[in-house]
Write a protein that holds these residues in place. Sequence first.
Motif, PDB file in Angstrom:
ATOM      1  N   MET A  93       0.902  -1.161  -0.060  1.00 52.33           N
ATOM      2  CA  MET A  93       0.023  -0.045   0.076  1.00 52.33           C
ATOM      3  C   MET A  93       1.009   1.114   0.087  1.00 52.33           C
ATOM      4  O   MET A  93       0.903   2.105  -0.791  1.00 52.33           O
ATOM      5  CB  MET A  93      -0.923   0.068   1.150  1.00 52.33           C
ATOM      6  CG  MET A  93      -2.082  -1.143   1.150  1.00 52.33           C
ATOM      7  SD  MET A  93      -3.031  -1.102   2.480  1.00 52.33           S
ATOM      8  CE  MET A  93      -4.174   0.127   1.621  1.00 52.33           C
ATOM      9  N   GLU A 139      -4.979  -6.782  -3.996  1.00 49.38           N
ATOM     10  CA  GLU A 139      -6.338  -6.253  -3.474  1.00 49.38           C
ATOM     11  C   GLU A 139      -5.621  -4.855  -2.934  1.00 49.38           C
ATOM     12  O   GLU A 139      -6.138  -3.761  -2.809  1.00 49.38           O
ATOM     13  CB  GLU A 139      -6.866  -7.124  -2.396  1.00 49.38           C
ATOM     14  CG  GLU A 139      -7.795  -8.069  -3.264  1.00 49.38           C
ATOM     15  CD  GLU A 139      -8.555  -8.954  -2.228  1.00 49.38           C
ATOM     16  OE1 GLU A 139      -8.741  -8.602  -0.925  1.00 49.38           O
ATOM     17  OE2 GLU A 139      -9.232  -9.927  -2.678  1.00 49.38           O
ATOM     18  N   ALA A 140      -4.582  -4.895  -2.059  1.00 50.66           N
ATOM     19  CA  ALA A 140      -4.127  -3.812  -1.297  1.00 50.66           C
ATOM     20  C   ALA A 140      -3.509  -2.883  -2.562  1.00 50.66           C
ATOM     21  O   ALA A 140      -3.706  -1.775  -2.062  1.00 50.66           O
ATOM     22  CB  ALA A 140      -2.935  -4.378  -0.459  1.00 50.66           C
ATOM     23  N   CYS A 142      -4.510  -2.438  -5.638  1.00 44.27           N
ATOM     24  CA  CYS A 142      -5.716  -1.556  -6.148  1.00 44.27           C
ATOM     25  C   CYS A 142      -6.386  -0.633  -5.092  1.00 44.27           C
ATOM     26  O   CYS A 142      -6.954   0.426  -5.664  1.00 44.27           O
ATOM     27  CB  CYS A 142      -6.787  -2.848  -6.532  1.00 44.27           C
ATOM     28  SG  CYS A 142      -6.176  -4.027  -7.803  1.00 44.27           S
ATOM     29  N   ALA A 143      -6.509  -0.989  -3.937  1.00 35.13           N
ATOM     30  CA  ALA A 143      -7.185  -0.249  -2.794  1.00 35.13           C
ATOM     31  C   ALA A 143      -5.999   1.081  -2.443  1.00 35.13           C
ATOM     32  O   ALA A 143      -6.794   2.268  -2.444  1.00 35.13           O
ATOM     33  CB  ALA A 143      -7.141  -0.708  -1.641  1.00 35.13           C
ATOM     34  N   ALA A 144      -4.855   1.117  -2.725  1.00 32.37           N
ATOM     35  CA  ALA A 144      -3.975   2.106  -2.561  1.00 32.37           C
ATOM     36  C   ALA A 144      -3.588   2.964  -3.642  1.00 32.37           C
ATOM     37  O   ALA A 144      -2.997   3.963  -3.456  1.00 32.37           O
ATOM     38  CB  ALA A 144      -2.624   1.570  -2.015  1.00 32.37           C
ATOM     39  N   ARG A 145      -3.935   2.541  -4.789  1.00 30.74           N
ATOM     40  CA  ARG A 145      -3.461   3.536  -5.988  1.00 30.74           C
ATOM     41  C   ARG A 145      -4.353   4.908  -5.804  1.00 30.74           C
ATOM     42  O   ARG A 145      -5.429   5.091  -5.741  1.00 30.74           O
ATOM     43  CB  ARG A 145      -3.964   2.696  -7.404  1.00 30.74           C
ATOM     44  CG  ARG A 145      -5.428   2.594  -7.775  1.00 30.74           C
ATOM     45  CD  ARG A 145      -5.532   1.731  -8.794  1.00 30.74           C
ATOM     46  NE  ARG A 145      -6.585   0.820  -8.766  1.00 30.74           N
ATOM     47  CZ  ARG A 145      -6.836  -0.203  -9.458  1.00 30.74           C
ATOM     48  NH1 ARG A 145      -6.244  -0.349 -10.919  1.00 30.74           N
ATOM     49  NH2 ARG A 145      -8.024  -0.982  -9.495  1.00 30.74           N
ATOM     50  N   ARG A 148      -7.962   6.001  -9.972  1.00 31.83           N
ATOM     51  CA  ARG A 148      -8.397   4.972 -10.463  1.00 31.83           C
ATOM     52  C   ARG A 148      -7.917   4.287 -11.795  1.00 31.83           C
ATOM     53  O   ARG A 148      -8.087   3.087 -12.188  1.00 31.83           O
ATOM     54  CB  ARG A 148      -9.994   5.025 -10.543  1.00 31.83           C
ATOM     55  CG  ARG A 148     -10.645   5.244  -9.464  1.00 31.83           C
ATOM     56  CD  ARG A 148     -10.788   3.886  -8.519  1.00 31.83           C
ATOM     57  NE  ARG A 148     -11.379   2.855  -9.218  1.00 31.83           N
ATOM     58  CZ  ARG A 148     -11.163   1.560  -9.044  1.00 31.83           C
ATOM     59  NH1 ARG A 148     -10.233   1.213  -7.912  1.00 31.83           N
ATOM     60  NH2 ARG A 148     -11.595   0.622  -9.698  1.00 31.83           N
ATOM     61  N   GLY A 179      -8.850  -8.184  -8.827  1.00 29.26           N
ATOM     62  CA  GLY A 179      -8.797  -7.058  -9.336  1.00 29.26           C
ATOM     63  C   GLY A 179      -7.540  -6.449 -10.163  1.00 29.26           C
ATOM     64  O   GLY A 179      -7.657  -5.224 -10.655  1.00 29.26           O
TER      65      GLY A 179
END
Length: 290
Positions: A93, A139-140, A142-145, A148, A179
Amino acid sequence: MTAGRRLRDNIAREGLAHAMAAHNPLSARLAERAGFHAIWASGFELSAAYGVPDASLLSMSQHLDMTRAIAEQVSIPVIADIDTGYGNAINVMHVVGAYGRAGVGAIVMEDKIFPKDTSLLAGGRQELVRLEEFKGKVEAACAARPDRDMLVIARTEALIAGAGMAEALQRAHAYAAAGADLILVHSKQKTPAEVLDFAARWDGSRKIALVPTAYPELTEADMKATGKIGLVIYGNHAIRAAVTAMQEVFARIRRDGGIAEADRRIVPVETIFELQGVPAMKQAEAKYLR
Ligand code: SPV
Ligand code: MG
């Protein structure tokens, strides 16, 4: 437009985007001028430029600083090679946020254990992380980018590690479900048969990315013809070209005991001035230096 958006558009419009490796902003600028869609901020190239093996020896900040410097000097998207993500999902992240703020359009993260060994080395240590652990890392990421559009490219080293086609496909499906925007499948086979077999079996839910160093005869036309490959990364051709050129010129100078013949074989200093942006500096001088 964000760098990630540009890369997504390249893939959508052209069917296949091509990225050239770079180890500094100068090599990236040459790749941009040659017409590549994107720059691959390669860990292998930067490690080689530092004179060390590509085995998790450089720090994240060494690679990030160079990647940022590259992104500042080219207008095409930069794809950052973040190796294994420098740790667990929490490290990922932090890393993805930092690379995103540095302006990259995509990151590629591979499912090996830290510290990793380089993929194409005969007899290299190739250990995979648990599938579930890597899903969490994807997943981490994708969440931290930070935007989008930034692409998260999950790279499976299952074929490199000798874990087999079924394992590679299972991991690719899991990473897509987590993701990932693209799946990079790496192979060290000397022919493209293995990656083409992977492509044929792949469900196509995500485009595939390839690094065809080991099987150089596979052309972009062949990749497009599969309908499943969306990105080709030329992983080390900047550093190999640089080594070839330097070996030749250095040997010539030692052989001749002078630079006269070598001088005819290399670009003039003016070419370097131009690549450094001297003309723009001269314009600014004329305007602002009073
Ligand atoms: C790199 O260029 O750093 C890569 C591609 O990750 S490879 O060296 O083939 O693993
Ligand atoms: Mg690498």
